[in-house]
Design an enzyme around this catalytic site. Structure first.
Site, mmCIF file in Angstrom:
data_model
loop_
_atom_site.group_PDB
_atom_site.id
_atom_site.type_symbol
_atom_site.label_atom_id
_atom_site.label_comp_id
_atom_site.label_asym_id
_atom_site.label_seq_id
_atom_site.Cartn_x
_atom_site.Cartn_y
_atom_site.Cartn_z
ATOM 1 N N ASP A 169 33.297 52.196 38.655
ATOM 2 C CA ASP A 169 32.751 50.873 38.359
ATOM 3 C C ASP A 169 31.764 51.063 37.219
ATOM 4 O O ASP A 169 30.659 51.558 37.414
ATOM 5 C CB ASP A 169 32.059 50.322 39.621
ATOM 6 C CG ASP A 169 31.318 49.013 39.349
ATOM 7 O OD1 ASP A 169 31.402 48.495 38.217
ATOM 8 O OD2 ASP A 169 30.648 48.511 40.281
ATOM 9 N N GLU B 168 37.395 43.637 38.270
ATOM 10 C CA GLU B 168 36.386 43.897 39.298
ATOM 11 C C GLU B 168 36.617 43.082 40.575
ATOM 12 O O GLU B 168 36.569 43.636 41.676
ATOM 13 C CB GLU B 168 34.985 43.636 38.732
ATOM 14 C CG GLU B 168 34.566 44.728 37.754
ATOM 15 C CD GLU B 168 33.476 44.309 36.787
ATOM 16 O OE1 GLU B 168 32.947 43.193 36.958
ATOM 17 O OE2 GLU B 168 33.160 45.085 35.877
#
Lengths: 181, 622
Positions: B25, B184
């Site tokens: 991430d 995401e």
């Protein structure tokens, strides 16, 4: 054995195992689409080498193109016509039923007037869009019937009207979005 | 060339060997890396136990001075050489950065790639991101005890082609093999195992991070994820909550900051501390002690909620408009996933829950949930879970097209087309004897090119002189599974075909990336050569093994005697090259073998299509 290209030999209907007709069984189409995606999506080959990934991506792109064409009634009708060896015709080809053209122009004028129709605009627009939608419905039904009966010349004229209608429907949609905002 | 994988997609050539993969991430404020171990996805912490790496890089005259926590500590002391929130800049052009972030100091160069000014000279957003990725890679390698076979990196759903390309470039620069970029919100939904549900599901992912807010509506249909709509606010997040508390302290205490940077930092710490207390209790104790300034006070949940109410309302307004875009109502949403540290704030949870009229999903740490989902997807893509049914279908977020006469946009791939996709369109010359054509690739929905975003330009040269309108130039747009675009142009009538590929103009060219990789490694030249040699040898072994296995199975069915002997001779050349020390030689032999077996691969692939059809036909009629 000839060296085959991965996909070009099959038309979209063959790829999806559907009868060649623009009355598409959408449930079967969707189901086959998922199956083909599962088989050929590049993610299934993410750990494979470059060449396999490329071939898989080509097939997946073909599958997507076929799905996008068959799921859209107008595109599907155009495609059916192409399969019968008939070109829908360039936009410059302006021979068109005069009565239909008149109706087109009236709709377009109505649409322009709606912009400054004030409080009544939404109702007027909704009624116009209803007219357009029901005309599209009729034309698409006729087109499918003529295509299935191999009457390509009639079908071609209908498809060209259909193209016009989709365009004006889009414009009406844009006006609706503007009114909402 | 893992020929076996055709009949058993998703499997690696060595199915029993667990391959190391990670999910990353790459965040605006913090970045994380996670992996799947013994079937469980978990984030990998650094030596002091922190899973979160602040996305901050500090430079000095020698180059990179610090990354992460140490770099963030430098931010106040050495602001000009400390780069934070670089994710906001990645993939943007000079003009876009100057327009949106006027405080960012850029080198003034003619370079197509904007360079940020630091003591180490101009650095690109791609290079800064690569530093963060390298730090995470090192952490993963140390923690897992081996090199990563591949990674999945997450990007915001609204990232366009150039931002995705730039993220991929950064990964390449950091020595990572990117299996896939995923959105995401999709990663967060995967982390909660929503993909394992039997029925179709509509999901909202509410992501309130340190400095950004995103809301996305996803649809899951039989294991296939689709992003229906996405929106957000790139200037709304936890920082605004902290600032609201600081302002309240100043009002209550009568203290003045007066350019006192030390006090300002201290107040921010006090504010954050109070915010964290209020996630668990009804009242927070505040104590300000900085030089001559001292104050103590109490902040109640009620007062706090009043301070941030308008911020939270802004996110709900965005939720409403996103639902509108997706033509859905709040009641159509079946799952709500909470992402980002700021969703720990009780008022945020309560308001979102009330808006969607249901309990929201919060059981996974909201800071880690995206990395966890990316790790699960990486594990699948690298081949550790051959039975997985999960498939992520993405769409082109904005239409892609080309500039035609009069500055008009001709869309070639409309928005929301499922990728991968390839579309071609024919263009022609407008002047007699024209031998070159300038092509301008743009992205956006508007009719005028000036209102769209420019992705790149290239020229097609060597068109044979013809009367205007006679040349037939086919322009092909291809978007791969990561949403990255390649454009090619071919002149067709003459048989003389010219072809050009482009990348977004503010990404880096392959050449630039290679140069940067060489620069960063010039002190370890021999290591690099050794590594390349080793990589080529591994690739050679893999290829030979897969080819042998495939040919044993069906060489007789697909190949003539002549074709077979050509393949075998190319294979022998590769075996000989593999024993040598020259990586280029191996590379060339690999390429030759690939060329020799191309038709074979295609035929096997076709046979798989055929088998698939036959298989389903039978089951359909049963």
């Amino acid at each position: 054995m000839n060296a085959p290209q991965p996909d070009v030999r099959q038309n979209f209907f063959e790829l999806f195992e559907l009868p060649v007709s623009c009355s598409v069984d959408r449930v079967a189409l969707r189901s086959k689409y998922m199956t083909l995606q599962r088989q050929f999506h590049p993610d299934r080959y993410a750990a494979a080498d470059e060449q396999h990934r490329r071939v898989a991506a080509q097939i997946a792109a073909r599958v997507n193109e076929a799905h996008d064409t068959l799921i859209n009634p107008l595109k599907c009708a155009e495609y059916c016509l192409t399969l019968q060896g008939v070109d829908v015709g360039a936009e410059t080809d302006s021979s068109m039923d005069p009565q239909f053209l008149m109706e087109q122009m009236e709709w377009r004028e109505t649409l322009e007037d709606i912009n400054d129709a004030g409080d009544d605009a939404e109702r007027q627009l909704e009624s116009l869009r209803e007219d357009i939608r029901s005309t599209i419905e009729t034309i698409s039904k006729d087109t499918r019937a003529h295509l299935d009966a191999n009457e390509v010349v009639v079908a071609r004229d209908l498809i060209r009207k259909w193209q016009f209608l989709v365009k004006i429907d889009k414009e009406a949609q844009a006006v609706a979005a503007k009114l909402d905002a | 060339m893992a020929l076996l994988q055709i009949s058993e997609p998703g499997q690696s050539t060595a199915p029993h060997q667990h391959r190391l993969a990670a999910g990353i991430d790459l965040g605006t404020t913090n970045s994380l890396v996670a992996t799947v171990r013994s079937g469980l996805a978990e984030t990998l912490p650094d030596a002091s136990g922190n899973a979160m790496l602040p996305s901050v890089v500090c430079f000095d005259s020698h180059g990179v001075a610090a990354i992460g926590v140490q770099a963030r500590e430098q931010a106040a002391l050495n602001p000009h050489n400390t780069i934070s929130s670089v994710k906001r800049l990645i993939g943007l052009s000079h003009a876009e950065i100057a327009g949106s972030y006027p405080f960012v100091r850029l080198e003034s160069t003619d370079d197509s790639v904007p360079r940020l000014s630091t003591a180490a000279g101009g650095v690109t957003a791609i290079e800064v991101s690569a530093q963060i990725l390298s730090a995470l890679r090192d952490r993963a390698v140390a923690s897992l005890g081996g090199d990563l076979a591949g990674v999945v990196i997450t990007v915001p759903a609204y990232f366009d082609d150039s931002q995705r390309q730039a993220t991929k470039d950064a990964a390449q620069l950091a020595g990572l093999k990117v299996l896939r970029l995923i959105n995401e919100p999709t990663a967060a939904a995967i982390a909660y195992g929503i993909d394992k549900k039997d029925s179709d599901t509509t999901i909202a992912v509410y992501d309130l991070g340190g400095g950004t807010f995103d809301i996305s509506i996803l649809k899951l249909e039989r294991g296939v994820f689709e992003v229906l709509a996405t929106a957000g606010d790139t200037a709304l997040g936890g920082d605004d909550i902290d600032n609201a508390i600081v302002q309240w302290i100043l009002d209550e205490s009568g203290l003045g900051i007066d350019n006192d940077a030390g006090l300002q930092r201290h107040l921010l710490d006090v504010a954050r501390n109070a915010k964290h207390q209020l996630s668990g209790s009804a009242v927070a104790e505040l104590k300000v002690e900085s030089g001559p300034s001292a104050w103590t006070g109490q902040l109640s949940r009620e007062t706090f909620d009043g301070l941030i109410e308008s911020l939270v309302d802004r996110t709900i307004r965005a939720c409403k408009s996103t639902l509108n875009d997706a033509s859905l109502n709040a009641s159509d949403i079946e799952e709500v996933v909470m992402v980002g540290g700021s969703t720990r704030v009780p008022l945020v949870r309560e308001t979102v829950s009330a808006f969607f009229k249901q309990d929201v999903l919060t059981s996974i740490d909201p800071d880690e949930v995206v990395a966890v989902g990316a790790a699960l997807q990486a594990d699948i893509l690298v081949g550790n879970k051959p039975d997985s049914d999960l498939l992520l279908l993405d769409v082109v977020p904005l239409s892609l097209g080309i500039e035609t006469m009069g500055g008009l946009t001709e869309h070639i791939i409309p928005r929301n087309t499922t990728i991968p996709v390839a579309r071609a369109q024919e263009f022609t010359t407008y002047k007699d004897g024209q031998t070159a054509m300038a092509l301008h690739v743009v992205q956006g929905e508007r009719d005028l090119v000036q209102d769209c975003r420019s992705l790149g330009r290239f020229e097609l040269r060597g068109i044979p002189p013809m009367v205007a309108g006679q040349a037939r130039i086919q322009v092909t747009f291809q978007v791969d599974a990561d949403g990255l675009l390649t454009v090619a142009a071919t002149e067709q009538t003459s048989g003389v075909a010219a072809e050009v590929h482009i990348k977004p103009s503010y990404g880096l060219s392959d050449g630039e990336i290679e140069t940067m990789i060489r620069d960063s490694m010039k002190h370890a030249e021999s290591d690099v050569q050794l590594r390349m040699l080793q990589e080529q040898r591994v690739e050679a072994d893999r290829t030979i093994e897969a080819l042998d296995a495939a040919m044993q199975k069906d060489a007789e069915a697909f190949l003539s005697a002549e074709e077979k002997s050509q393949i075998l001779s190319a294979k022998d050349t590769l075996i000989a090259a593999r024993e040598g020390e020259d990586s280029d030689q191996i590379k060339k032999a690999l390429r030759d073998l690939e060329a020799a077996s191309q038709a074979y691969v295609a035929r096997r692939m076709n046979a798989t299509v055929g088998d698939l059809m036959r298989g389903t036909t039978i089951s359909n009629y049963e």
